[in-house]
Design a protein around this motif. Structure first.
Motif, PDB file in Angstrom:
ATOM      1  N   ARG A  44       0.853  -1.180   0.000  1.00  0.00           N
ATOM      2  CA  ARG A  44       0.000   0.000   0.000  1.00  0.00           C
ATOM      3  C   ARG A  44       0.896   1.239   0.000  1.00  0.00           C
ATOM      4  NH1 ARG A  44      -5.208  -0.223   3.784  1.00  0.00           N
ATOM      5  NH2 ARG A  44      -5.179  -2.225   2.664  1.00  0.00           N
ATOM      6  N   GLU A  45       0.566   2.197  -0.855  1.00  0.00           N
ATOM      7  CA  GLU A  45       1.408   3.378  -0.968  1.00  0.00           C
ATOM      8  C   GLU A  45       0.598   4.662  -0.805  1.00  0.00           C
ATOM      9  OE1 GLU A  45       3.256   3.599  -4.811  1.00  0.00           O
ATOM     10  OE2 GLU A  45       1.375   3.955  -5.853  1.00  0.00           O
ATOM     11  N   PHE A  46       1.304   5.672  -0.347  1.00  0.00           N
ATOM     12  CA  PHE A  46       0.725   7.002  -0.155  1.00  0.00           C
ATOM     13  C   PHE A  46       0.441   7.636  -1.508  1.00  0.00           C
ATOM     14  CE2 PHE A  46       0.182  11.112   1.726  1.00  0.00           C
ATOM     15  CZ  PHE A  46       0.816  12.014   0.894  1.00  0.00           C
ATOM     16  N   VAL A  47      -0.729   8.278  -1.598  1.00  0.00           N
ATOM     17  CA  VAL A  47      -1.087   9.033  -2.802  1.00  0.00           C
ATOM     18  C   VAL A  47      -1.120  10.523  -2.494  1.00  0.00           C
ATOM     19  CG1 VAL A  47      -2.905   9.474  -4.503  1.00  0.00           C
ATOM     20  CG2 VAL A  47      -2.403   7.120  -3.786  1.00  0.00           C
ATOM     21  N   GLY A  48      -1.783  10.889  -1.409  1.00  0.00           N
ATOM     22  CA  GLY A  48      -1.865  12.301  -1.041  1.00  0.00           C
ATOM     23  C   GLY A  48      -2.591  12.470   0.272  1.00  0.00           C
ATOM     24  N   LEU A  49      -2.525  13.686   0.804  1.00  0.00           N
ATOM     25  CA  LEU A  49      -3.232  13.973   2.033  1.00  0.00           C
ATOM     26  C   LEU A  49      -3.691  15.419   2.029  1.00  0.00           C
ATOM     27  CD1 LEU A  49      -1.424  15.850   4.174  1.00  0.00           C
ATOM     28  CD2 LEU A  49      -0.106  13.754   4.370  1.00  0.00           C
ATOM     29  N   ILE A  50      -4.632  15.707   2.924  1.00  0.00           N
ATOM     30  CA  ILE A  50      -5.136  17.063   3.066  1.00  0.00           C
ATOM     31  C   ILE A  50      -5.264  17.370   4.544  1.00  0.00           C
ATOM     32  CG2 ILE A  50      -7.558  16.320   2.934  1.00  0.00           C
ATOM     33  CD1 ILE A  50      -8.065  18.957   1.326  1.00  0.00           C
ATOM     34  N   GLY A  51      -4.979  18.610   4.904  1.00  0.00           N
ATOM     35  CA  GLY A  51      -5.076  19.027   6.278  1.00  0.00           C
ATOM     36  C   GLY A  51      -6.508  19.060   6.780  1.00  0.00           C
ATOM     37  N   GLY A  52      -6.643  19.193   8.083  1.00  0.00           N
ATOM     38  CA  GLY A  52      -7.949  19.114   8.716  1.00  0.00           C
ATOM     39  C   GLY A  52      -8.956  20.135   8.221  1.00  0.00           C
ATOM     40  N   TYR A  53      -8.449  21.302   7.860  1.00  0.00           N
ATOM     41  CA  TYR A  53      -9.331  22.351   7.357  1.00  0.00           C
ATOM     42  C   TYR A  53      -9.123  22.593   5.867  1.00  0.00           C
ATOM     43  CZ  TYR A  53     -10.520  23.195  12.189  1.00  0.00           C
ATOM     44  OH  TYR A  53     -10.968  23.056  13.476  1.00  0.00           O
ATOM     45  N   GLY A  54      -8.389  21.677   5.234  1.00  0.00           N
ATOM     46  CA  GLY A  54      -8.201  21.771   3.795  1.00  0.00           C
ATOM     47  C   GLY A  54      -7.213  22.818   3.362  1.00  0.00           C
ATOM     48  N   GLY A  55      -6.436  23.346   4.298  1.00  0.00           N
ATOM     49  CA  GLY A  55      -5.540  24.444   3.973  1.00  0.00           C
ATOM     50  C   GLY A  55      -4.289  24.041   3.231  1.00  0.00           C
ATOM     51  N   PHE A  56      -3.931  22.795   3.282  1.00  0.00           N
ATOM     52  CA  PHE A  56      -2.750  22.353   2.559  1.00  0.00           C
ATOM     53  C   PHE A  56      -2.919  20.906   2.136  1.00  0.00           C
ATOM     54  CE2 PHE A  56      -0.970  19.568   5.722  1.00  0.00           C
ATOM     55  CZ  PHE A  56      -1.454  20.074   6.908  1.00  0.00           C
ATOM     56  N   THR A  57      -2.156  20.557   1.137  1.00  0.00           N
ATOM     57  CA  THR A  57      -2.162  19.200   0.614  1.00  0.00           C
ATOM     58  C   THR A  57      -0.727  18.764   0.331  1.00  0.00           C
ATOM     59  OG1 THR A  57      -2.489  20.089  -1.616  1.00  0.00           O
ATOM     60  CG2 THR A  57      -4.459  19.315  -0.444  1.00  0.00           C
ATOM     61  N   ASN A  58      -0.573  17.485   0.184  1.00  0.00           N
ATOM     62  CA  ASN A  58       0.728  16.903  -0.132  1.00  0.00           C
ATOM     63  C   ASN A  58       0.476  15.675  -0.993  1.00  0.00           C
ATOM     64  OD1 ASN A  58       3.055  14.847   0.585  1.00  0.00           O
ATOM     65  ND2 ASN A  58       3.835  16.890   1.002  1.00  0.00           N
ATOM     66  N   TYR A  59       1.285  15.507  -2.046  1.00  0.00           N
ATOM     67  CA  TYR A  59       1.023  14.431  -3.006  1.00  0.00           C
ATOM     68  C   TYR A  59       2.277  13.632  -3.322  1.00  0.00           C
ATOM     69  CZ  TYR A  59      -3.220  17.128  -3.940  1.00  0.00           C
ATOM     70  OH  TYR A  59      -4.406  17.813  -3.816  1.00  0.00           O
ATOM     71  N   LYS A  60       2.046  12.416  -3.674  1.00  0.00           N
ATOM     72  CA  LYS A  60       3.103  11.570  -4.264  1.00  0.00           C
ATOM     73  C   LYS A  60       3.531  12.208  -5.583  1.00  0.00           C
ATOM     74  CE  LYS A  60       3.404   6.925  -6.292  1.00  0.00           C
ATOM     75  NZ  LYS A  60       4.617   6.455  -5.584  1.00  0.00           N
ATOM     76  N   ASP A  61       4.802  12.173  -5.876  1.00  0.00           N
ATOM     77  CA  ASP A  61       5.326  12.869  -7.054  1.00  0.00           C
ATOM     78  C   ASP A  61       4.624  12.441  -8.344  1.00  0.00           C
ATOM     79  OD1 ASP A  61       8.840  13.172  -6.062  1.00  0.00           O
ATOM     80  OD2 ASP A  61       7.061  14.357  -5.583  1.00  0.00           O
ATOM     81  N   SER A  62       4.340  11.166  -8.479  1.00  0.00           N
ATOM     82  CA  SER A  62       3.816  10.667  -9.746  1.00  0.00           C
ATOM     83  C   SER A  62       2.370  11.095 -10.021  1.00  0.00           C
ATOM     84  CB  SER A  62       3.916   9.144  -9.814  1.00  0.00           C
ATOM     85  OG  SER A  62       3.111   8.551  -8.806  1.00  0.00           O
ATOM     86  N   VAL A  63       1.691  11.658  -9.024  1.00  0.00           N
ATOM     87  CA  VAL A  63       0.315  12.095  -9.243  1.00  0.00           C
ATOM     88  C   VAL A  63       0.179  13.617  -9.210  1.00  0.00           C
ATOM     89  CG1 VAL A  63      -0.516   9.949  -8.224  1.00  0.00           C
ATOM     90  CG2 VAL A  63      -0.479  12.030  -6.831  1.00  0.00           C
ATOM     91  N   LYS A  64       1.256  14.301  -8.881  1.00  0.00           N
ATOM     92  CA  LYS A  64       1.196  15.769  -8.834  1.00  0.00           C
ATOM     93  C   LYS A  64       0.771  16.331 -10.189  1.00  0.00           C
ATOM     94  CE  LYS A  64       4.613  16.591  -5.193  1.00  0.00           C
ATOM     95  NZ  LYS A  64       5.975  17.111  -4.893  1.00  0.00           N
ATOM     96  N   GLY A  65      -0.148  17.276 -10.135  1.00  0.00           N
ATOM     97  CA  GLY A  65      -0.653  17.879 -11.361  1.00  0.00           C
ATOM     98  C   GLY A  65      -1.783  17.102 -12.002  1.00  0.00           C
ATOM     99  N   ARG A  66      -2.011  15.880 -11.549  1.00  0.00           N
ATOM    100  CA  ARG A  66      -3.106  15.064 -12.090  1.00  0.00           C
ATOM    101  C   ARG A  66      -4.199  14.811 -11.044  1.00  0.00           C
ATOM    102  NH1 ARG A  66      -2.303   9.938 -13.649  1.00  0.00           N
ATOM    103  NH2 ARG A  66      -0.594   9.542 -12.176  1.00  0.00           N
ATOM    104  N   PHE A  67      -3.784  14.630  -9.806  1.00  0.00           N
ATOM    105  CA  PHE A  67      -4.722  14.327  -8.724  1.00  0.00           C
ATOM    106  C   PHE A  67      -4.857  15.543  -7.806  1.00  0.00           C
ATOM    107  CE2 PHE A  67      -4.069   9.410  -8.444  1.00  0.00           C
ATOM    108  CZ  PHE A  67      -4.280   9.314  -9.813  1.00  0.00           C
ATOM    109  N   THR A  68      -6.045  15.742  -7.298  1.00  0.00           N
ATOM    110  CA  THR A  68      -6.309  16.819  -6.350  1.00  0.00           C
ATOM    111  C   THR A  68      -7.197  16.292  -5.235  1.00  0.00           C
ATOM    112  OG1 THR A  68      -6.228  18.469  -8.128  1.00  0.00           O
ATOM    113  CG2 THR A  68      -7.214  19.146  -6.039  1.00  0.00           C
ATOM    114  N   ILE A  69      -6.842  16.637  -4.010  1.00  0.00           N
ATOM    115  CA  ILE A  69      -7.656  16.260  -2.853  1.00  0.00           C
ATOM    116  C   ILE A  69      -8.358  17.504  -2.323  1.00  0.00           C
ATOM    117  CG2 ILE A  69      -7.658  15.304  -0.526  1.00  0.00           C
ATOM    118  CD1 ILE A  69      -5.122  13.773  -1.274  1.00  0.00           C
TER     119      ILE A  69
END
Length: 121
Positions: A44-69
């Protein structure tokens, strides 16, 4: 916290899908929401995450620019918007909740049941 993921399906390469994760049982803003995926024979691998209030996100490099949380705490729902899908994105996708900012599978306490995404070439 109970999590229910949905929205998976079969899509052609280049297509889009939106996965949803509905939370119940606790205040959703208390948790970081993460998305993970697991392909057959892989960990199982990390894809992305979002903060509790949605103020920031973080993504796996291979999905950056394609996936949005995104998330809407009033609806206790988080979404994974996936565009320009590739066959290598095929996996079971999971949403998960953690009280800490982390990309580590082991640090997520609560998990949804997973939803299958299949991208055909």
């Amino acid at each position: 916290v109970q999590l229910q993921a949905s929205g998976g399906g079969l899509v052609q390469a280049g297509g889009s899908l939106r996965l949803s994760c509905v939370a119940s049982g606790s205040t959703s803003s208390d948790y970081y929401m993460g998305w993970f995926r697991q392909a057959p024979g892989s960990e199982r691998e990390f894809v992305g995450l979002i903060g509790g209030y949605g103020g920031f996100t973080n993504y796996k490099d291979s999905v950056k620019g394609r996936f949005t949380i995104s998330r809407d705490n009033d609806k206790n729902t988080a979404w994974l918007h996936m565009n320009s899908l590739k066959p290598e994105d095929t996996a079971v996708y999971y949403c998960a909740a953690s009280r800490t900012y982390t990309r580590l599978v082991s640090q997520y306490t609560y998990w949804g049941q997973g939803t299958q995404v299949t991208v055909s070439s």
